[in-house]
Scaffold this motif. Structure first.
Motif, PDB file in Angstrom:
ATOM      1  N   ALA A 151       0.745  -1.228  -0.030  1.00  0.00           N
ATOM      2  CA  ALA A 151       0.030   0.034  -0.135  1.00  0.00           C
ATOM      3  C   ALA A 151       0.772   1.366   0.011  1.00  0.00           C
ATOM      4  N   GLY A 152       1.909   1.069   0.978  1.00  0.00           N
ATOM      5  CA  GLY A 152       2.836   2.475   0.871  1.00  0.00           C
ATOM      6  C   GLY A 152       3.418   2.831  -0.523  1.00  0.00           C
ATOM      7  N   GLY A 153       3.605   1.731  -1.423  1.00  0.00           N
ATOM      8  CA  GLY A 153       4.272   1.766  -2.690  1.00  0.00           C
ATOM      9  C   GLY A 153       3.530   2.548  -3.473  1.00  0.00           C
ATOM     10  N   THR A 154       2.102   2.473  -3.331  1.00  0.00           N
ATOM     11  CA  THR A 154       1.197   3.416  -4.256  1.00  0.00           C
ATOM     12  C   THR A 154       1.489   4.853  -4.073  1.00  0.00           C
ATOM     13  N   LEU A 155       1.995   5.152  -3.073  1.00  0.00           N
ATOM     14  CA  LEU A 155       2.100   6.916  -2.810  1.00  0.00           C
ATOM     15  C   LEU A 155       2.944   7.165  -3.736  1.00  0.00           C
ATOM     16  N   GLY A 156       3.953   6.714  -4.779  1.00  0.00           N
ATOM     17  CA  GLY A 156       4.581   6.893  -5.619  1.00  0.00           C
ATOM     18  C   GLY A 156       3.640   7.526  -6.918  1.00  0.00           C
ATOM     19  N   SER A 157       2.415   7.299  -6.915  1.00  0.00           N
ATOM     20  CA  SER A 157       1.465   7.617  -7.902  1.00  0.00           C
ATOM     21  C   SER A 157       1.239   9.145  -7.586  1.00  0.00           C
ATOM     22  N   LEU A 158       1.039   9.583  -6.407  1.00  0.00           N
ATOM     23  CA  LEU A 158       0.522  10.823  -5.942  1.00  0.00           C
ATOM     24  C   LEU A 158       1.562  12.000  -5.534  1.00  0.00           C
ATOM     25  N   ILE A 159       2.431  11.360  -4.769  1.00  0.00           N
ATOM     26  CA  ILE A 159       3.475  12.115  -4.231  1.00  0.00           C
ATOM     27  C   ILE A 159       4.657  12.644  -5.274  1.00  0.00           C
ATOM     28  N   PRO A 160       4.710  13.834  -5.434  1.00  0.00           N
ATOM     29  CA  PRO A 160       5.590  14.165  -6.784  1.00  0.00           C
ATOM     30  C   PRO A 160       6.898  13.950  -6.294  1.00  0.00           C
ATOM     31  N   PRO A 161       7.856  13.665  -7.369  1.00  0.00           N
ATOM     32  CA  PRO A 161       7.450  13.813  -8.805  1.00  0.00           C
ATOM     33  C   PRO A 161       6.784  12.162  -9.186  1.00  0.00           C
ATOM     34  N   SER A 162       5.833  12.341  -9.872  1.00  0.00           N
ATOM     35  CA  SER A 162       4.947  11.102 -10.414  1.00  0.00           C
ATOM     36  C   SER A 162       5.023  10.807 -11.759  1.00  0.00           C
ATOM     37  N   VAL A 163       5.524   9.551 -12.497  1.00  0.00           N
ATOM     38  CA  VAL A 163       5.612   9.647 -13.706  1.00  0.00           C
ATOM     39  C   VAL A 163       4.300   9.708 -14.471  1.00  0.00           C
ATOM     40  N   LEU A 164       3.429   9.007 -13.710  1.00  0.00           N
ATOM     41  CA  LEU A 164       1.729   9.180 -14.368  1.00  0.00           C
ATOM     42  C   LEU A 164       1.456  10.778 -14.360  1.00  0.00           C
ATOM     43  N   PHE A 165       1.540  11.411 -13.381  1.00  0.00           N
ATOM     44  CA  PHE A 165       1.175  12.776 -13.702  1.00  0.00           C
ATOM     45  C   PHE A 165       2.110  13.504 -14.764  1.00  0.00           C
ATOM     46  N   ILE A 166       3.163  12.897 -15.072  1.00  0.00           N
ATOM     47  CA  ILE A 166       4.107  13.647 -16.021  1.00  0.00           C
ATOM     48  C   ILE A 166       3.142  13.079 -17.617  1.00  0.00           C
ATOM     49  N   ILE A 167       2.716  11.947 -17.631  1.00  0.00           N
ATOM     50  CA  ILE A 167       2.086  11.329 -18.852  1.00  0.00           C
ATOM     51  C   ILE A 167       0.776  11.969 -18.927  1.00  0.00           C
ATOM     52  N   PHE A 168       0.221  12.034 -17.588  1.00  0.00           N
ATOM     53  CA  PHE A 168      -1.214  12.946 -17.746  1.00  0.00           C
ATOM     54  C   PHE A 168      -1.179  14.332 -18.276  1.00  0.00           C
ATOM     55  N   GLY A 169       0.037  15.001 -18.073  1.00  0.00           N
ATOM     56  CA  GLY A 169       0.076  16.351 -18.376  1.00  0.00           C
ATOM     57  C   GLY A 169       0.442  16.557 -19.721  1.00  0.00           C
ATOM     58  N   ILE A 170       1.352  15.483 -20.405  1.00  0.00           N
ATOM     59  CA  ILE A 170       1.657  15.607 -21.681  1.00  0.00           C
ATOM     60  C   ILE A 170       0.268  15.323 -22.797  1.00  0.00           C
ATOM     61  N   PHE A 171      -0.489  14.451 -22.153  1.00  0.00           N
ATOM     62  CA  PHE A 171      -1.362  14.069 -22.886  1.00  0.00           C
ATOM     63  C   PHE A 171      -2.596  14.908 -23.026  1.00  0.00           C
ATOM     64  N   THR A 172      -2.835  15.577 -21.600  1.00  0.00           N
ATOM     65  CA  THR A 172      -3.884  16.441 -21.793  1.00  0.00           C
ATOM     66  C   THR A 172      -3.621  17.899 -21.743  1.00  0.00           C
ATOM     67  N   GLU A 173      -2.162  18.143 -22.103  1.00  0.00           N
ATOM     68  CA  GLU A 173      -1.680  19.714 -22.166  1.00  0.00           C
ATOM     69  C   GLU A 173      -1.789  20.302 -21.013  1.00  0.00           C
ATOM     70  N   THR A 174      -1.675  19.911 -19.790  1.00  0.00           N
ATOM     71  CA  THR A 174      -1.863  20.567 -18.468  1.00  0.00           C
ATOM     72  C   THR A 174      -0.512  20.719 -17.863  1.00  0.00           C
ATOM     73  N   SER A 175      -0.337  21.598 -16.974  1.00  0.00           N
ATOM     74  CA  SER A 175       0.904  22.274 -16.465  1.00  0.00           C
ATOM     75  C   SER A 175       1.366  21.044 -15.507  1.00  0.00           C
ATOM     76  N   ILE A 176       2.439  20.114 -15.933  1.00  0.00           N
ATOM     77  CA  ILE A 176       3.059  19.300 -15.032  1.00  0.00           C
ATOM     78  C   ILE A 176       3.385  19.481 -13.687  1.00  0.00           C
TER      79      ILE A 176
END
Length: 446
Positions: free
Chosen positions: A159-184
């Motif tokens: 469960a603790g490992g999942t924190l890597g998705s939310l706490i910056p820097p997150s690779v998933l946030f980077i991909i989301f930002g690129i594909f939605t053209e929002t500020s990473i």
């Protein structure tokens, strides 16, 4: 053939291929290329393949080229390298040790320290899988040797490992930002409070669990002096320094996310060599692993970019927006439906695959409701985070199972995960009900 029909067939085909464990990049890329070719071939009403070759190759190569040469994408190898270098320089392991030294006298303190260690590791690496794998090797065997119940020892790290998705820097946030053209950079800042809420919730779960069943976390009698505690806390300063550079630099407008990544890679390397914990061989191994991981992510991103362009050709997204608008669906019902889609897909597919499949269809829908994409990004990443520990295919659970082997079968790990999932659902509800939890920090950063 109608482009929308081709699009639906292609979407279903990708789901089948992913379920059959075909690599994401090949599934997305191959289906998008074939389906795009068919659309162009039928453009005149009759099948004319000779007219489709040039248009298809042009779309595929132009989209892939533009993505790979994207400035924002360059932060992925930098943050991946930062995680590998920080691990080999023992920067990340010292976070766990410091937390363990300070919390060892608290019932379940080592399990709490493992969650805090995962949070600190996540604040440097940005990868949930890497966090679970690394911290699993460090924390789980130690807890099992201490006599901790295998459910607690494994589930707390998974469960603790999942924190890597939310706490910056997150690779998933980077991909989301690129594909939605929002500020990473704003996405990174938006994930801080939800990430910390989740971490505190996990610690609370351990405390309540051990309070009700003290035998699952026996006291092994380890004690540390005040001086040893101070020394452990001081030794963890590089991790805190790197986190402050990333978050403080972005929040203060000193760095972009890419610049913060570059600065931290350099700083981690210098700190590692200065402290004698990083060797040339360790640096070389970090570079090699970074190249392998980055190549895999770039292949996925390129395949996803081609697939997104194909979806735009089909006209499915506008059709969905029109259908939902005609149904007069409320925002609450819309978000519940989106959450259910992600939770169901999360039981079977990996996070990146889910995101690149759903974003081309859902982002236009969310925008048509006037919803904030930064907030929506946090909701999506939280849902993907939940999928990492949801049966039957919780990737983090399988990672921990590989680490501990026969000492904790999959079913026992999932049995322990249920308590942590309850926290995830509560935090998800808070994020969805109170967008300010995600938007307060990025709004303050301007």
């Amino acid at each position: 053939m109608d482009p929308a029909t081709i699009g639906l067939i292609a979407f279903a085909t990708v789901l089948v291929l992913l379920a059959l464990r075909v690599p994401i990049a090949f599934a997305l890329g191959a289906v998008a290329v074939v389906a795009t070719f068919v659309i162009f071939a039928f453009r005149t009403g009759t099948f004319m393949p000779e007219r489709a070759i040039r248009a298809t190759t042009s779309m595929v190569f132009n989209n892939a080229f533009d993505l790979i040469h994207s400035y924002s994408l360059s932060m992925i190898p930098l943050f991946v390298a930062l995680g590998h270098i920080a691990y080999r320089a023992e920067i990340t392991t010292k976070i766990y040790f410091a937390a363990k030294v300070w919390m060892t006298r608290i019932p379940g303190g080592v399990a709490m320290a493992s969650v805090i260690g995962c949070g600190g590791f996540s604040a440097i690496t940005g990868s949930s899988i890497a966090c679970a794998s690394t911290m699993g090797r460090i924390c789980t065997p130690e807890m099992l040797r201490m006599g901790y119940d295998p459910r607690l020892a494994t589930a707390s790290v998974a469960a603790g490992g999942t924190l890597g998705s939310l706490i910056p820097p997150s690779v998933l946030f980077i991909i989301f930002g690129i594909f939605t053209e929002t500020s990473i950079s704003k996405l990174f800042l938006a994930g801080i409070l939800p990430g910390l809420l989740t971490l505190l919730g996990f610690v609370a779960v351990i405390w309540i669990w051990v309070l009700r069943a003290p035998h699952i976390a026996p006291d092994v009698g380890e004690t540390y002096t005040t001086e040893e505690r101070k020394a452990a806390a001081i030794a963890a300063w590089p991790a805190l320094f790197l986190f402050v550079v990333i978050v403080g630099g972005i929040y203060g407008g000193i760095f972009t996310a890419t610049e913060a990544a570059a600065v931290c890679v350099s700083a981690a390397t210098v700190i590692g060599f200065a402290q004698g914990t990083l060797t040339l061989q360790g640096l070389w191994d970090s570079v090699k692993e970074t190249c392998v991981q980055t190549a895999a992510i770039f292949f996925i991103a390129a395949g996803a970019k081609v697939f997104v362009s194909f979806i735009a050709l089909t006209g499915i997204a506008p059709a969905i927006v029109e259908f939902v608008s005609a149904a007069d669906m409320s925002v609450v019902v819309l978000m519940i439906c989106i959450a259910l889609i992600y939770l169901v897909l999360g039981m079977f597919l990996d996070p990146i695959g889910i995101m690149v499949l759903t974003l081309p269809l859902l982002v236009p829908l969310v925008e048509s409701y006037g919803l904030n994409l930064i907030w929506f990004g946090v909701v999506v990443i939280k849902l993907l985070e939940i999928g990492l520990i949801t049966p039957p295919v919780g990737l983090n659970v399988f990672v921990i199972a590989n680490v501990v082997g026969k000492e904790a079968p999959i079913d026992r790990i999932f049995a322990g995960i249920a308590r942590f999932l309850s926290v995830d659902i509560i935090v998800l509800g808070l994020i969805m009900a109170f967008p300010i939890l995600s938007l307060w920090i990025p709004t303050g950063a301007g």
